[in-house]
Design an enzyme around this catalytic site. Sequence first.
Site, PDB file in Angstrom:
ATOM      1  CB  THR A  47      -0.865  -0.447   1.525  1.00  0.00           C
ATOM      2  OG1 THR A  47      -1.815  -1.103   1.591  1.00  0.00           O
ATOM      3  CG2 THR A  47      -1.768   0.961   1.884  1.00  0.00           C
ATOM      4  CB  SER A  95      -1.209  -8.801   0.354  1.00  0.00           C
ATOM      5  OG  SER A  95      -0.523  -7.375   1.267  1.00  0.00           O
ATOM      6  CB  THR A 128      -0.327  -3.890   6.350  1.00  0.00           C
ATOM      7  OG1 THR A 128      -1.779  -3.122   5.147  1.00  0.00           O
ATOM      8  CG2 THR A 128       0.567  -2.998   6.086  1.00  0.00           C
TER       9      THR A 128
END
Length: 377
Positions: A47, A95, A128
Amino acid sequence: MKSKFLLCAIAASVMISCFNLSFTPSQANAATPEGLPKVTIVGMGGTITSTALGRELFQSYGTPKVSISDILARLQPEIAKVADVNVREVYNIGSAETTTANLYNLTLAIDEVLADPTVDAVVVNNGTNIMEELAYWTDLTVQSQKPVVFTGSMRQSNTFSFDGEANLFNAIRLAASRETTCYGTVLMMNDEFFAAREVTKTDALRLDTFDGGRYGALGTVDENRIRTVRAPARIMSCGTEAWKTPFNLKNVKAEDLAKVEIVYSYTEADGLPITALANAGVKGIVTAGHGAGGISTSQSQARKEAIEKGVVFVSATRAGSGAVYDTKAPGIIGGADLLPQKARILLQLGLTFSKDTEQIRGWFESIGLPEFNMSKH
């Protein structure tokens, strides 16, 4: 001497000299000619390098990406007073795109960077959602004792409340301090840093999402005040070969890494997923059981049949904390208090480096369950 070790353990001291080790950060990390520590950012994306569809749309991602170098440029001139920073962008992915091959290459890149005697530490930026997994992966596989600090952001680089600048700045500050030498990998977000083994993402959206569970944070970064209040047990072997794990990825190829999956348990959970995975050739399965590792009757039967086919199981809990202790049951290893996603990583590496279930069990009991055990000193 024994009382001195005990005092260090109780206080979780970060003063490595307290353990009477010959290795110190100042000896191992030569500063740059300008007198500043040299830190390399190993970029993975996430991000922090993404953009939103609008500055107020914190959960709506756009297609353009920026580079971590672009984010670093925003920290000038202040960061130039903290460290001499270079960037090595290995990937710029999210991710969901991340594969085991990416993790393999990340470890090799970190070890290559830290093999340079002029480099003092590494900062890694990535998504994350799986940061805790990448952090634990590198904690188990990176061979250098120099600091490795993970960071990222919960909000995109063009939003009103982008947290990536502060997180990157503080991660560089923490890495440059070299206070986490021999800690293995730590994760720094929202002014706190955590051990890779314990840290987990607890909220899908909030900025203070990362938490160390019952063990809490290792410390905080408040402007130029870095407070380390506890340390991972592995610092006790700092400066020795015993500090390293056996999982040196230079000894294997990416395609050799074992296939390991996670199966979740719940009321009347069917054993079919376990059977299907075993038939598909999966080498290991982590069960995220209820309570202290309990699984359904159907899953238990499927697990028994899969063990007969050579599949190795780790029993973990979906509860979020608490331990599933090992009972020495054939083919089943207790995952202790490793979260299922962390147990999966240790099992994957264990099966990659050994075919002996008892050897892997031993790694779960030692590497997977580190303690300040003073009886061994």
